[in-house]
Scaffold this active site. Sequence first.
Site, short mmCIF file in Angstrom:
data_model
loop_
_atom_site.label_atom_id
_atom_site.label_comp_id
_atom_site.label_asym_id
_atom_site.label_seq_id
_atom_site.Cartn_x
_atom_site.Cartn_y
_atom_site.Cartn_z
N SER A 143 6.55 1.55 1.92
CA SER A 143 5.41 1.76 2.82
C SER A 143 5.71 2.98 3.69
O SER A 143 6.88 3.38 3.82
CB SER A 143 5.26 0.53 3.71
OG SER A 143 4.37 0.78 4.78
N TYR A 156 8.93 -5.91 9.42
CA TYR A 156 8.32 -5.21 8.29
C TYR A 156 8.98 -3.85 8.08
O TYR A 156 9.41 -3.51 6.97
CB TYR A 156 6.81 -5.03 8.55
CG TYR A 156 6.02 -4.49 7.37
CD1 TYR A 156 5.97 -5.19 6.17
CD2 TYR A 156 5.33 -3.28 7.46
CE1 TYR A 156 5.24 -4.69 5.09
CE2 TYR A 156 4.60 -2.78 6.39
CZ TYR A 156 4.56 -3.49 5.21
OH TYR A 156 3.84 -3.00 4.14
P1 NDP Z 1 -1.54 -8.24 -0.88
O1 NDP Z 1 -1.40 -9.22 0.22
O2 NDP Z 1 -2.89 -8.06 -1.49
O3 NDP Z 1 -0.49 -8.54 -2.04
C1 NDP Z 1 0.76 -9.12 -1.80
C2 NDP Z 1 1.21 -9.81 -3.06
O4 NDP Z 1 2.52 -10.36 -2.86
C3 NDP Z 1 0.29 -10.95 -3.47
O5 NDP Z 1 0.09 -10.91 -4.86
C4 NDP Z 1 1.10 -12.20 -3.10
O6 NDP Z 1 0.74 -13.25 -3.97
C5 NDP Z 1 2.52 -11.71 -3.36
N1 NDP Z 1 3.53 -12.50 -2.68
C6 NDP Z 1 3.64 -12.70 -1.34
N2 NDP Z 1 4.67 -13.53 -1.10
C7 NDP Z 1 5.22 -13.84 -2.30
C8 NDP Z 1 6.30 -14.66 -2.70
N3 NDP Z 1 7.05 -15.32 -1.82
N4 NDP Z 1 6.56 -14.76 -4.03
C9 NDP Z 1 5.81 -14.11 -4.94
N5 NDP Z 1 4.78 -13.31 -4.61
C10 NDP Z 1 4.49 -13.20 -3.31
O7 NDP Z 1 -1.05 -6.87 -0.27
P2 NDP Z 1 -0.79 -5.43 -0.94
O8 NDP Z 1 -1.24 -5.37 -2.32
O9 NDP Z 1 -1.27 -4.45 0.05
O10 NDP Z 1 0.80 -5.40 -0.89
C11 NDP Z 1 1.58 -5.01 -2.00
C12 NDP Z 1 2.76 -4.20 -1.51
O11 NDP Z 1 2.27 -2.97 -0.97
C13 NDP Z 1 3.54 -4.89 -0.38
O12 NDP Z 1 4.91 -4.71 -0.61
C14 NDP Z 1 3.10 -4.13 0.85
O13 NDP Z 1 4.09 -4.14 1.86
C15 NDP Z 1 2.88 -2.74 0.27
N6 NDP Z 1 2.06 -1.86 1.08
C16 NDP Z 1 0.74 -2.14 1.33
C17 NDP Z 1 -0.02 -1.30 2.14
C18 NDP Z 1 -1.44 -1.58 2.48
O14 NDP Z 1 -2.00 -0.89 3.35
N7 NDP Z 1 -2.09 -2.54 1.83
C19 NDP Z 1 0.56 -0.07 2.70
C20 NDP Z 1 1.94 0.11 2.39
C21 NDP Z 1 2.64 -0.73 1.60
P3 NDP Z 1 0.81 -14.82 -3.68
O15 NDP Z 1 0.32 -15.04 -2.27
O16 NDP Z 1 -0.10 -15.38 -4.73
O17 NDP Z 1 2.24 -15.20 -3.89
#
Ligand code: NDP
Length: 251
Positions: A143, A156
């Site tokens: 990020s 974070y």
């Molecule tokens: P989302 O919340 O849409 O996606 C997060 C994903 O992580 C979900 O599929 C969730 O699925 C999964 N997840 C969370 N906890 C667990 C766990 N314990 N085990 C397995 N899967 C897990 O957010 P984003 O798509 O935005 O995030 C994806 C990545 O991008 C992250 O690392 C985030 O930090 C990074 N990011 C996002 C930004 C943004 O602005 N959106 C900016 C910078 C970085 P489930 O709950 O079904 O397990």
Amino acid sequence: MSGVLAGKVALVTGASSGIGEGTALALAGASAKVAVSARRADRLDGLVKRIEAAGGEALALPGDVTDAGFAARIVEDTAGKFGRLDILVNSAGAIQEGHVENANLEDWRRTIELNLMASLYTCRAAIEPMRAQGSGDIINISSTAGRKATALFGPYCTSKFGLTAMTEGLRQEVGGYGIRVCIIEPGATSTELACGISDPDLRKSVQQLAEQDTSMKPEDIADAILFMVSLPRRANVAQMLIKPTSDTAPA
Ligand code: NDP
């Protein structure tokens, strides 16, 4: 299907929503076989159906990636089902606000466990099959919070700085095996990420930021990943900072 990734096999974590889901669809759209993982099995099943309906092949691997045994197993299961592993994308992650003074230790541990350690678990497991093939691509989603720390999002930022460091070390470690490693640092992207913020006011303001028309969409990050894995194997994009065009703050 005969896209640029025909014959390739990918595993995407965090594929039940946001960037992971968009990446799974993009990789499958380029003809890769894709294993998708996250905790919400219903979402993964829906994603697998969408990929299959478009003529692709996919496999749902539901579970919690902070469980080191599960994280290793999804790598093994992907290679077991599809015969190889070419691309690993670690997109599972969560945002967490918090300070150091009166730190909620459980919040810090959980965030570091998910955003850093879980990627370590899958990366560790992926090296062996990729090394045996003499090729592979590992993409970890950090990020902009992994480049600039803020007091407000202590857990974070700390987890993302750690992920960036681990990923760069890994790149140096495995390049000689033909494995490319890339850290991606997205700015505001319209996903469900902000739902995880505990404080309601902070959650609302981050959600508003992510939902602006000028924010990026998951498919933008997915396209960058597709670009990285489609380059000639001699070229490794080691780091990608991707910001909304409207974000003119210094990088
Ligand atoms: P989302 O919340 O849409 O996606 C997060 C994903 O992580 C979900 O599929 C969730 O699925 C999964 N997840 C969370 N906890 C667990 C766990 N314990 N085990 C397995 N899967 C897990 O957010 P984003 O798509 O935005 O995030 C994806 C990545 O991008 C992250 O690392 C985030 O930090 C990074 N990011 C996002 C930004 C943004 O602005 N959106 C900016 C910078 C970085 P489930 O709950 O079904 O397990």
